[in-house]
Design an enzyme around this catalytic site. Sequence first.
Site, PDB file in Angstrom:
ATOM      1  N   LYS A  53       3.772  23.204   0.841  1.00 29.12           N
ATOM      2  CA  LYS A  53       2.835  22.372   0.546  1.00 29.12           C
ATOM      3  C   LYS A  53       2.567  22.413  -1.330  1.00 29.12           C
ATOM      4  CE  LYS A  53       0.481  22.108   4.754  1.00 29.12           C
ATOM      5  NZ  LYS A  53      -0.657  22.367   5.781  1.00 29.12           N
ATOM      6  N   GLN A  97      -5.844  26.134   5.758  1.00 24.71           N
ATOM      7  CA  GLN A  97      -4.550  26.324   6.822  1.00 24.71           C
ATOM      8  C   GLN A  97      -5.358  26.735   8.172  1.00 24.71           C
ATOM      9  OE1 GLN A  97      -1.657  25.082   6.015  1.00 24.71           O
ATOM     10  NE2 GLN A  97      -0.980  25.504   8.099  1.00 24.71           N
ATOM     11  N   ASP A 120      -7.253  16.738   4.800  1.00 22.38           N
ATOM     12  CA  ASP A 120      -6.316  16.928   6.244  1.00 22.38           C
ATOM     13  C   ASP A 120      -6.982  15.758   7.259  1.00 22.38           C
ATOM     14  OD1 ASP A 120      -4.769  19.007   6.586  1.00 22.38           O
ATOM     15  OD2 ASP A 120      -6.186  20.469   6.460  1.00 22.38           O
TER      16      ASP A 120
HETATM   17  N1  GUN Z   1      -1.544  24.183  10.404  1.00 22.55           N
HETATM   18  C1  GUN Z   1      -0.699  23.371  10.856  1.00 22.55           C
HETATM   19  N2  GUN Z   1      -0.551  22.233  10.227  1.00 22.55           N
HETATM   20  C2  GUN Z   1      -1.694  21.981   9.576  1.00 22.55           C
HETATM   21  C3  GUN Z   1      -2.362  21.106   8.704  1.00 22.55           C
HETATM   22  O1  GUN Z   1      -1.515  19.799   8.748  1.00 22.55           O
HETATM   23  N3  GUN Z   1      -3.425  21.153   8.172  1.00 22.55           N
HETATM   24  C4  GUN Z   1      -3.966  22.368   8.276  1.00 22.55           C
HETATM   25  N4  GUN Z   1      -5.177  22.784   7.549  1.00 22.55           N
HETATM   26  N5  GUN Z   1      -3.426  23.486   8.884  1.00 22.55           N
HETATM   27  C5  GUN Z   1      -2.354  23.370   9.668  1.00 22.55           C
END
Ligand code: GUN
Length: 312
Positions: A53, A97, A120
């Site tokens: 990311k 996350q 998100d």
């Molecule tokens: N853990 C796995 N995929 C995601 C996501 O898209 N967002 C977040 N915040 N955590 C994750």
Amino acid sequence: MAEIIDGRAIARQLDEKTRSEVDALVRDGYPAPGLTVILVGNDPASEVYVRRKIKACELVGIASTEHRLPADTSQEDLLALIDKLNNDNSVHGILCQVPLPDHIDTRRVLRSIAPEKDVDGFHPVNVGRLSTGSGGIVPCTPLGVMKLINSVIPDLTGKNVVVIGKSNIVGKPVANLLLDAEATVTVTHIYTAGLPEICRQADVIVAAAGAPELVRGHWVKDGAVLIDVGITRQETQEGKTKLVGDIKFDEVQHAAAVTPVPGGVGPMTIACLLANTVQAARTSMVGNGSSDSDYADARSRSMFIGLGPNPK
Ligand code: GUN
């Protein structure tokens, strides 16, 4: 042979659009959109995702900041950090996350992120907006799924779509987006009776059950479009590991189109995160973040009332 829907190529196109939107903001005197990513602990998969990311942000000109906190961080300290970020005008998007360590109440934490910075789309306010068709930030994977479907079926009106999986992160929001696109949606899960017959009626199947190779060839009608959200690491007979989706890829060559795993939905999730961050930044700085033309409208409106485009 089924067409392979190239998620990487479609994600690249979206990234180019995001990059040009970032450039347009900066040209107009606004700061670059800022995304803050919080990682608590050292779950190896989360570390990989977060690294991806952050790297993706760099490529489109988003200013990213990473907060790495030890696994024994208290919930109170995490909430205090989020509160600080909520009140920091240079932070337009906040992503915490998951999974979080067991002693932390994940729902409480996700609820503490300001809805307008919740890139998100997990906050109940954004979930509510999505389910009532009233804007808000759309979760990244469902948004990516819609873009992949639309790359082969631009108009979903009246199409039969079967969603397998009812998670808050994928199944439920994807179903809402599909309904908004006028599809006829059947939401199913691994306990649904007669799942193969239900799937055989589908023009589109979105497989998001987290069950490796659940969808077999005889579940799929000729010419269907298949979107595979599943991704499970499996050991091969040679002792190596490989990634498999929820669809048995080798058996579905009679479909019209199918997403590969990897290289299908995964790259779209990150591209949509970047797009959401720019949307959040534009909404906060310009006043309207929903599309290029809205952005232009907002700019001309703010100039019309004498504010000018530059907030400094
Ligand atoms: N853990 C796995 N995929 C995601 C996501 O898209 N967002 C977040 N915040 N955590 C994750």
